[in-house]
Structures are given as structure tokens and as C-alpha cells.
Design an enzyme around this catalytic site. Structure first.
Site, mmCIF file in Angstrom:
data_model
loop_
_atom_site.group_PDB
_atom_site.id
_atom_site.type_symbol
_atom_site.label_atom_id
_atom_site.label_comp_id
_atom_site.label_asym_id
_atom_site.label_seq_id
_atom_site.Cartn_x
_atom_site.Cartn_y
_atom_site.Cartn_z
ATOM 1 N N GLU A 36 40.025 37.782 43.377
ATOM 2 C CA GLU A 36 40.985 38.857 43.170
ATOM 3 C C GLU A 36 40.310 40.219 43.028
ATOM 4 O OE1 GLU A 36 42.129 38.715 38.498
ATOM 5 O OE2 GLU A 36 42.585 36.924 39.666
ATOM 6 N N ARG A 45 46.627 44.363 45.692
ATOM 7 C CA ARG A 45 45.186 44.626 45.766
ATOM 8 C C ARG A 45 44.845 45.432 47.026
ATOM 9 N NH1 ARG A 45 44.552 43.400 40.519
ATOM 10 N NH2 ARG A 45 44.844 41.188 40.073
#
Length: 456
Positions: A345, A417
Site C-alpha cells: 500500500e 493511492r
């Protein structure tokens, strides 16, 4: 690899407005000088959604202090509410919204439909809960959610004798036909595509009649810290969890204690702000940094110095200092070789930093991020290349050979993201326009406000 582009649905979590996208997109602001910022961040999405599930299965009411209020957490709350859990907002002491009292249902009930959005925690954590409910529960989500792997959860529930109808797709949509009980017992699954498959089954396992003895059979297990986070959350509620060997977990049947929980700030959401200071120069501080944690974002303390930054952690404050600028006008950001199977992540934001480094970088061991909110490897390669970057894509990684970048559209693919990575590039490259900054509401509805504070 071809990847589709689309926008996330509009979202307004509990009255707190999500970031607004300007007509034609959000013009990423350029840093005009070194930064000197101190920021506080809202709670961890990973911890919030785990604690929501455990609180809903507990033996009494729990209070979550400083939970994250975002699209992902709202979807989790609404999914649990549909199964009979009650929620009460309580004024909180922090600056990011209320605390939350969770009251478990006397008996979980299905006969409902749960919208998973694009939240992996919702689509994976709630089907085992639905198996404990009476009646059918149908799961579906956003367009790309139907492409995200679900086989570990589906196969796991089938292995436990749960009636689950997915028409053989192995993905959303599907229906769990809950009977109010799950036998549990010995189980094998392949969690190579996502550690969330393991966490999903562990979170509900104490409520299974025999608990679970779960073994991972695949060749790799990505994001192991997230499983450790699940185990720690279970243990804090008095659940007996053991891991007698790598890739195996045993959860004993028994009650899940009702407790009050303080949710840590989201350390992965700290990444774009800390990286922003490395790109722009100067320094940035994140307050409330825990002394110890199971969050993957804690790895930033080791990762950012690899790029040449200096890090200080003291008194609950994480400060990053940008590297000294090079005599040739470079930013002083070093290229890196990183193998990151446990920190997928963080990869999109770190790749954005690498694209602005003074030397080449490689990222390996990240093939599993092809199955996140979008195919992040393909998306990063496509967007950086479109702005003039030189990126080589492999099945499980990327190589970035820094090249002068120019402005242009940055597509977020409804992925928070990816959106924040575009903002990072925009600090150094004039004219970058992120098409869907609003998708940051998935885990950080305050992103654009905090980004403005970062830049002073």
C-alpha cells in the site's frame, strides 16, 4: 496491460464533504519553496474496519475512539448495520469526527444486500459474518470490485460448509446463505492474492463452533503485517490465537470481549505528506505517531532514509527532513532497489518519489498490488509514461529511470493511492491535473485540506 479508467461514485461520509473535483480535474499545486509543516491525521482504515467487525461480534457494546470516517468505514458500518448491528455516534475529543459506540445484535440477520464499494476489507471481512446470520446476504460493489480476487474467502467458506452462490465466478457478486451458525474446523486456502483472505476468516473464527485451524497453501503470502494486525486485535479482545508455524493460524472458539479501543492515526496515509516534504524540500511532522504498532506505514521510518531523507521519531512525532539539494540542481533524492511484498500500500507513493529521484529505482515483490483498487503496477507505468517518464513494467514490479516530466492529466482509476501519487508528482511538475481527487475519500476525506496545510 490494458486498464480501464472510471471515476469513483460521489461520497459524503456522515455529513463530512469529500474532496470536490474541479471541472476538468484537480490542478495539483506546485511547491514554491521548502516546507515546514506539522499535521495530525485521522484514524487508520485498517484498524477501524477490523475493530468494527470485532465489536459487532463481541459479547457487549464497544466504543471506538477516533475511528476513521471515510467511504470505506461507512461501507463497513452500513454492511454491519444491515446484518443487525446498532451504532451510536458519541462526541469525540479529537479533530476528525465523533467516536462510535457499537452494539452487537442479539441475533445477526441476513435477507439483505451489502454494497462493498471498492473496499477490500468490506467485500472480504463481511461474508464470514454473513455466514453467522440467518438468511441470504448478497454482496456486490463498484465496477472494478467485480475484478478483485475473492477466491480465498469463497473457497474458505465453502470449505467450512457455508452455502455460497457465486455462479462459479470466484468474484463479486455472490450470495451467502447464512444459517446462524458455522461449524469451523480445519481449513486450507491460498491467500497469495491477498492477506485479507486470512484476516477475513480469523476475525469471525471465534464465533465458529470449532473455531478454525487455518493453513495458507500458496507459494507467497503478501502483506503479512496486516495479518499480524488482525491477530493483535483478536488477542486484545481475549480471543485465543496461535500461529504454530509460518502460514498457519489457530483460533479457539469463545467469546469476543467488548472493549473500548483507541484507533491509531493512519500511518499509510502519512506517506504522501512525508514524501511531499522530501520532494519539495524542508520538513514535515506527523503528530500522534505510535511508539509501537502493527501498521505497515511504520516502515516509512526505514524506507525514506533509503531515498536520502533523514527521519526523527520522538515524543509521538514523526519528522522527515528532505535531503540536501545536489550541486547540479538535483533534489538529492537517491534511487533505490526495494523488495516490498509486505508494504504494497506504500508502493504508489514511493514510486512517485522514485520518479523524481536523481537515479534509477526498482521495486519488486509487489505483484499483488495488481489486484488492489486497480492494477497499480499498470496504472503507475501508464501515468508516469504519459508525463514523459521512463518506466519498465514486469509481472511483479517496476523499474523507473528518471526523466524530465511534463504536466498533463493524471488518472486516478478511482484509487486513493493513485490520486495521492499524482499530487506528489504535481509538487515538482507544473500542470499536473488529477482527474478524481475525490476518490481520496476512500480513506482520507480531508486530503485536499491537509495538502493545503502541508504547503502552508
Amino acid at each position: 496491460m490494458q486498464i480501464s479508467r472510471y471515476s469513483a461514485p460521489e461520497f459524503d461520509p456522515y455529513g463530512d464533504a469529500a474532496p470536490d473535483d474541479e471541472p476538468g480535474g484537480w490542478a495539483a499545486p506546485v511547491a514554491t519553496g521548502p516546507l515546514d509543516a506539522v499535521l495530525s491525521l485521522p484514524g487508520s482504515k485498517s484498524l477501524t474496519n477490523r475493530e468494527l467487525v470485532l465489536a459487532a461480534l463481541a459479547d457487549g457494546p464497544s466504543v471506538l475512539h477516533a475511528p476513521l470516517w471515510s467511504r470505506d468505514s461507512e461501507l463497513m458500518v452500513e454492511g454491519l448495520r444491515a446484518l443487525g448491528t446498532a451504532f451510536e455516534r458519541i462526541p469525540g475529543a479529537g479533530g476528525f469526527g465523533d467516536d462510535l459506540r457499537v452494539v452487537p445484535a442479539d441475533e445477526l440477520t441476513g435477507s439483505t444486500t451489502i454494497d462493498c464499494g471498492l473496499a477490500g476489507t468490506v467485500m472480504r471481512f463481511l461474508p464470514p459474518v454473513a455466514a453467522l446470520a440467518l438468511g441470504p446476504t448478497t454482496f456486490d460493489g463498484d465496477e472494478y470490485a467485480r475484478k478483485r480476487p475473492m477466491s480465498g474467502v469463497i473457497d474458505g467458506l465453502h470449505g467450512l460448509g457455508v452455502d455460497l452462490d457465486d455462479d462459479g465466478r470466484g468474484t463479486l457478486p455472490f450470495t451467502v446463505h447464512g444459517t446462524g451458525r458455522v461449524g469451523g474446523g480445519v481449513l486450507e486456502i491460498d491467500a497469495s492474492a491477498s492477506s485479507q483472505f486470512v484476516s477475513a476468516l480469523l476475525l469471525s473464527a471465534a464465533r465458529f463452533e470449532q473455531g478454525v485451524d487455518l493453513r495458507h497453501t500458496g507459494e507467497r503470502l503478501p502483506s503479512l503485517p496486516h495479518i499480524e494486525m488482525t491477530v493483535a486485535a483478536l488477542a486484545a479482545r481475549g480471543v485465543e490465537v496461535a500461529s504454530p508455524e509460518v502460514g498457519r493460524w489457530r483460533v479457539a472458539p469463545g467469546p469476543i470481549a467488548a472493549i473500548d479501543v483507541d484507533i491509531e492515526p493512519d500511518l499509510s496515509n502519512a506517506a504522501p505528506f512525508l514524501i511531499g516534504a522530501v520532494v519539495a524540500g524542508g520538513q514535515a511532522t506527523i503528530t500522534g505517531w505510535p511508539a509501537s504498532t502493527t501498521q505497515v506505514g511504520a516502515q516509512l521510518a526505514d524506507l525514506l532514509p533509503r531515498f536520502g531523507a533523514r527521519v526523527e521519531i520522538e515524543g509521538g512525532r514523526f519528522t522527515v527532513h528532505a535531503p540536501a539539494r545536489g550541486a547540479d540542481g538535483g533534489r538529492g533524492i537517491r534511487g533505490v532497489d526495494l523488495h516490498l511484498p509486505e508494504a504494497g500500500e506504500l508502493v504508489p507513493n514511493l514510486v512517485a518519489l522514485a520518479a523524481l529521484a536523481d537515479g534509477p529505482s526498482t521495486f519488486t515483490g509487489i505483484g499483488h498490488i495488481r489486484h488492489h483498487e486497480t492494477d497499480r503496477i499498470a496504472a503507475l507505468a501508464a501515468e508516469l509514461t504519459a508525463l514523459g517518464g521512463r518506466v519498465t513494467e514486469s509481472e511483479d514490479g517496476l523499474r523507473i529511470d528518471p526523466a524530465p516530466l511534463h504536466g498533463g492529466d493524471w488518472h486516478a482509476y478511482a484509487d486513493h493511492r493513485m490520486a495521492t501519487s499524482g499530487a506528489i508528482i504535481g509538487l515538482a511538475v507544473p500542470g499536473v491535473v488529477v482527474d478524481d481527487i475525490g476518490c481520496t475519500s476512500k480513506t482520507l476525506p480531508q486530503f485536499t485540506e491537509l495538502w493545503g496545510r502541508l504547503l502552508g
